[in-house]
Design a protein around this motif. Structure first.
Motif, mmCIF file in Angstrom:
data_model
loop_
_atom_site.group_PDB
_atom_site.id
_atom_site.type_symbol
_atom_site.label_atom_id
_atom_site.label_comp_id
_atom_site.label_asym_id
_atom_site.label_seq_id
_atom_site.Cartn_x
_atom_site.Cartn_y
_atom_site.Cartn_z
ATOM 1 N N ILE A 85 0.839 -1.199 0.000
ATOM 2 C CA ILE A 85 0.000 0.000 0.000
ATOM 3 C C ILE A 85 0.875 1.250 0.000
ATOM 4 C CG2 ILE A 85 -1.667 1.310 1.390
ATOM 5 C CD1 ILE A 85 -2.820 -1.396 2.273
ATOM 6 N N LEU A 86 1.953 1.204 0.775
ATOM 7 C CA LEU A 86 2.854 2.362 0.843
ATOM 8 C C LEU A 86 3.505 2.627 -0.507
ATOM 9 C CD1 LEU A 86 4.252 4.531 2.576
ATOM 10 C CD2 LEU A 86 6.067 2.888 2.991
ATOM 11 N N ILE A 87 3.948 1.546 -1.172
ATOM 12 C CA ILE A 87 4.597 1.729 -2.478
ATOM 13 C C ILE A 87 3.612 2.354 -3.468
ATOM 14 C CG2 ILE A 87 5.617 0.526 -4.449
ATOM 15 C CD1 ILE A 87 6.719 -1.531 -2.483
ATOM 16 N N GLN A 88 2.398 1.795 -3.521
ATOM 17 C CA GLN A 88 1.390 2.328 -4.449
ATOM 18 C C GLN A 88 1.078 3.786 -4.141
ATOM 19 O OE1 GLN A 88 0.246 0.570 -7.084
ATOM 20 N NE2 GLN A 88 1.669 -1.017 -6.395
ATOM 21 N N THR A 89 0.884 4.082 -2.840
ATOM 22 C CA THR A 89 0.534 5.444 -2.462
ATOM 23 C C THR A 89 1.664 6.408 -2.804
ATOM 24 O OG1 THR A 89 -0.644 4.434 -0.611
ATOM 25 C CG2 THR A 89 -0.411 6.809 -0.563
ATOM 26 N N SER A 90 2.902 6.018 -2.503
ATOM 27 C CA SER A 90 4.016 6.940 -2.781
ATOM 28 C C SER A 90 4.146 7.196 -4.280
ATOM 29 C CB SER A 90 5.350 6.398 -2.276
ATOM 30 O OG SER A 90 5.181 5.552 -1.218
ATOM 31 N N LEU A 91 3.904 6.125 -5.078
ATOM 32 C CA LEU A 91 4.010 6.309 -6.530
ATOM 33 C C LEU A 91 3.011 7.356 -7.017
ATOM 34 C CD1 LEU A 91 4.585 2.735 -7.974
ATOM 35 C CD2 LEU A 91 6.062 4.725 -8.198
ATOM 36 N N ILE A 92 1.749 7.160 -6.606
ATOM 37 C CA ILE A 92 0.698 8.090 -7.047
ATOM 38 C C ILE A 92 0.981 9.478 -6.472
ATOM 39 C CG2 ILE A 92 -1.768 8.590 -6.960
ATOM 40 C CD1 ILE A 92 -2.068 6.048 -8.143
ATOM 41 N N PHE A 93 1.489 9.499 -5.255
ATOM 42 C CA PHE A 93 1.749 10.780 -4.590
ATOM 43 C C PHE A 93 2.847 11.549 -5.318
ATOM 44 C CE2 PHE A 93 3.779 13.382 -1.282
ATOM 45 C CZ PHE A 93 2.656 14.041 -0.781
ATOM 46 N N THR A 94 3.903 10.844 -5.744
ATOM 47 C CA THR A 94 5.036 11.556 -6.323
ATOM 48 C C THR A 94 4.861 11.817 -7.820
ATOM 49 O OG1 THR A 94 6.112 9.411 -6.450
ATOM 50 C CG2 THR A 94 6.813 10.860 -4.673
ATOM 51 N N ILE A 95 4.486 10.769 -8.594
ATOM 52 C CA ILE A 95 4.445 11.007 -10.044
ATOM 53 C C ILE A 95 3.016 11.082 -10.580
ATOM 54 C CG2 ILE A 95 6.729 10.066 -10.518
ATOM 55 C CD1 ILE A 95 5.487 7.479 -11.346
ATOM 56 N N GLY A 96 2.017 10.929 -9.735
ATOM 57 C CA GLY A 96 0.631 11.068 -10.178
ATOM 58 C C GLY A 96 0.139 9.850 -10.924
ATOM 59 N N SER A 97 -1.175 9.685 -11.025
ATOM 60 C CA SER A 97 -1.730 8.471 -11.623
ATOM 61 C C SER A 97 -1.379 8.403 -13.110
ATOM 62 C CB SER A 97 -3.240 8.425 -11.434
ATOM 63 O OG SER A 97 -3.826 9.591 -11.957
ATOM 64 N N ALA A 98 -1.288 9.542 -13.762
ATOM 65 C CA ALA A 98 -0.924 9.527 -15.179
ATOM 66 C C ALA A 98 0.495 8.998 -15.351
ATOM 67 C CB ALA A 98 -1.035 10.928 -15.766
ATOM 68 N N GLY A 99 1.372 9.441 -14.466
ATOM 69 C CA GLY A 99 2.756 8.979 -14.522
ATOM 70 C C GLY A 99 2.847 7.485 -14.280
ATOM 71 N N VAL A 100 2.067 6.976 -13.312
ATOM 72 C CA VAL A 100 2.091 5.542 -13.011
ATOM 73 C C VAL A 100 1.574 4.750 -14.202
ATOM 74 C CG1 VAL A 100 1.150 3.761 -11.523
ATOM 75 C CG2 VAL A 100 1.850 5.934 -10.544
ATOM 76 N N ALA A 101 0.500 5.267 -14.828
ATOM 77 C CA ALA A 101 -0.078 4.551 -15.968
ATOM 78 C C ALA A 101 0.910 4.481 -17.125
ATOM 79 C CB ALA A 101 -1.372 5.246 -16.409
ATOM 80 N N ALA A 102 1.816 5.467 -17.208
ATOM 81 C CA ALA A 102 2.763 5.488 -18.315
ATOM 82 C C ALA A 102 3.930 4.524 -18.098
ATOM 83 C CB ALA A 102 3.313 6.906 -18.503
ATOM 84 N N LEU A 103 4.096 4.083 -16.845
ATOM 85 C CA LEU A 103 5.223 3.176 -16.566
ATOM 86 C C LEU A 103 4.958 1.798 -17.150
ATOM 87 C CD1 LEU A 103 6.046 3.903 -12.826
ATOM 88 C CD2 LEU A 103 7.487 4.400 -14.793
ATOM 89 N N ASP A 104 6.040 1.091 -17.495
ATOM 90 C CA ASP A 104 5.907 -0.292 -17.941
ATOM 91 C C ASP A 104 5.448 -1.145 -16.756
ATOM 92 O OD1 ASP A 104 6.185 -2.883 -18.784
ATOM 93 O OD2 ASP A 104 8.135 -2.577 -19.739
#
Lengths: 321, 252
Positions: A85-104
């Motif tokens: 949960i922490l990893i997911q939250t930090s990802l969305i928190f730092t690079i935003g959901s658009a950024g996460v969706a763009a990752l491989d």
């Protein structure tokens, strides 16, 4: 008497395998409208992911309970779920959901697994290198880390954009509807590799359940074997969590049931029985979810509702020790 | 022969076992006695590699217990601790068969099953062999554990307070059994005992510990004197000879 004892686990295994196969066949074919060459691969992928996740959760929980010498613990208590949960939250928190969706997604998957394995290995190494080699201390530290991770995630979730929060919440509910097909291949390979390593110790697990001192007296290099088993558990948990999200309660239910009905203490039987029960629960739960509730709820809600009732029944009967 | 050289165990500033050197001869029963907190169980744990030493070495038949692979040592030396909690539901026979693990690694041969059956009958557990451990009384369960340790078929067998929780009948039965194992099966048995009279009646050699060190060691006749017991336990007791055995009367 003895022959009956040896035969029973095999019968249980065969019955469960038959139920599992029927469940999968039903899942693949029920209410199938449209072209088979679309439906079969589409549903087949879901079934494969359920088999993988069920197997991973069942095996990791049973092994974790064996090495921790406790039948009420699951790997999630070590803070695995909250780390995810922490990893997911930090990802969305730092690079935003658009950024996460763009990752491989495969990269994200490898990152998730690596982070969880690194965390658990660091924890074990740190705790097992000192004077105290207590598994209970390990679990306690794991719980404290879990609370820490959860509070950090909670903090970030409160200050995040509400729209992003909704997206995040969707990622944190266990679901087989948005499994990424790219991840299935890499997960299958990982689970197979773990199983091959784990199989070498199949008779050792039985001895480990006698406790640390007895297993040392019987010639097991206890701290080495426990470290290996805990790393295997960490990999399995992270694979299943990274595939579908956290399913906390499920492993406990499956492991308790497996110990109840196998009729043998041998891990050779308990592990496959647990895996089959897990697959039956997942496929059955998803079937109910899709055909009865028409996707109106989440799988973890169905499983934890039924699982909670079954588990309470076990506790009241005094069976879950 | 078990040789302990300068074994020391410390927890922070507390020294539990202080520079103990000891030779335990092959064959017979050696009892370790002493008051609570004397370091008896700690010494036994260090000898049996359950607990790492802070300093010193222990060798069993020339094998260093800290560097010899655990599975090699498991064919030479076995230990039974006092509290054994098992998570899975086992029958007596299941438990005893675990004693063959060092040899079979879980794949039991006919010979292994014979060993288990012999250990079960040596402990008189034939009728209970297919009962589950949680259905047995404390004394029966203790015997099942002893059967497992004997099934391991090691020359050296270590017991940490084997008489714990046993009533007088079962305690005497257990000591007779250990004596028989030492004499008939040619084992070297090392015990931690609380009751010095049992140590006096059944052992060949007694090691007396206090405050982490060995105060005295010798034959029961040499140890069972008012002066030595005063030195070890700080208690003034009378020692009487009953049927050729030294018995201390410490109840009043």
């Amino acid at each position: 008497m003895r022959e009956w004892k040896e035969k029973q686990p095999v019968q249980v295994l065969l019955i469960l395998a038959a139920i599992a196969v029927c469940g999968m066949a039903l899942f693949m074919t029920l209410n199938a409208r449209g072209r088979w060459d679309f439906i079969l691969p589409f549903r087949g992928m879901k079934v494969l992911s359920m088999v993988l996740v069920g197997y991973a959760i069942a095996v990791s929980t049973v092994l974790f309970q064996t090495v921790s010498h406790n039948r009420i613990l699951t790997p999630s208590i070590m803070g695995f779920d909250s780390l995810y949960i922490l990893i997911q939250t930090s990802l969305i928190f730092t690079i935003g959901s658009a950024g996460v969706a763009a990752l491989d997604p495969r990269l994200l998957f490898v990152f998730n697994v690596a982070a969880m394995v690194a965390f658990s290995t660091a924890l074990y190494r740190w705790l097992f290198s000192g004077n105290s080699r207590s598994i209970h201390l390990l679990v306690l530290v794991g719980i404290v880390f879990g609370v820490l991770f959860r509070s950090l995630s909670g903090f970030m979730q409160r200050i995040i954009d509400p729209n992003e929060f909704v997206l995040l919440q969707d990622r944190l509910f266990a679901s087989f509807n948005n499994v990424n097909s790219d991840l299935l291949a890499i997960s299958t390979a990982t689970v197979l590799a773990v199983s091959i390593v784990g199989l070498r110790f199949i008779n050792t697990y039985d001895v480990l359940s006698l406790g640390r001192e007895t297993s040392i007296s019987l010639g097991i290099d206890h701290s080495r074997v426990v470290t290996i088993v805990l790393i295997l558990v960490a990999i399995l948990v992270s694979v299943s969590t990274a595939l579908v999200g956290p399913i906390t309660f499920f492993g406990l239910l499956v492991a308790s049931l497996a110990h109840q009905i196998t009729g043998s203490h041998k891990h050779r039987y308990v592990l496959p029985v647990a895996a089959l029960i897990a697959v039956i629960c997942l496929v059955g739960g998803q079937l109910v979810l899709e055909r009865v509730f028409a996707f109106d709820t989440a799988l973890s809600i169905v499983i934890e509702f039924v699982g909670g009732i079954v588990f309470l029944a076990l506790l009241i009967r005094g069976a879950a020790r | 022969m078990i040789e302990v050289a300068n074994a020391t165990k410390t927890y922070g500033d507390t020294i539990v076992v202080r520079d103990v050197s000891l030779t335990i001869p092959r064959r017979g029963i050696t009892s370790i006695i002493g008051p609570n907190g004397a370091g008896k169980s700690t010494l036994l744990s260090m000898i049996s590699r359950l607990m790492p030493m802070s300093a010193g070495t222990v060798t069993v038949e020339g094998l260093d217990v800290t560097s010899t692979p655990s599975d090699v040592l498991a064919k030479r030396l076995s230990i039974l601790r006092q509290d054994n909690r098992i998570a899975s539901r086992l029958t007596v026979r299941d438990l005893v068969e675990f004693g063959r693990y060092p040899y079979s690694k879980g794949r039991l041969t006919v010979e292994d099953r014979d060993h288990a059956s012999r250990a079960i009958s040596f402990l008189g557990l034939e009728l209970l062999a297919d009962r589950f451990l949680d259905e047995l009384s404390g004394g029966q369960r203790q015997r099942a554990y002893v059967a497992m340790v004997l099934c391991q078929d090691t020359d050296y067998v270590l017991f940490d307070e084997p008489l714990n929780n046993l009533d007088m009948k079962h305690a005497v039965g257990m000591m007779k059994l250990l004596r028989q194992a030492a004499d008939a099966l040619d084992k070297t048995i090392v015990l931690v005992l609380h009751d010095i009279n049992f140590a006096s009646c059944y052992s060949d050699y007694i090691v007396a510990m206090r405050d982490g060190t060995i105060v005295r060691h010798g034959t029961p006749d040499a140890i069972m004197t008012s002066a030595v017991i005063q030195e070890v336990y700080g208690m003034n007791v009378e020692v009487q000879e009953i049927r050729g055995r030294k018995i201390s009367v410490y109840y009043m």
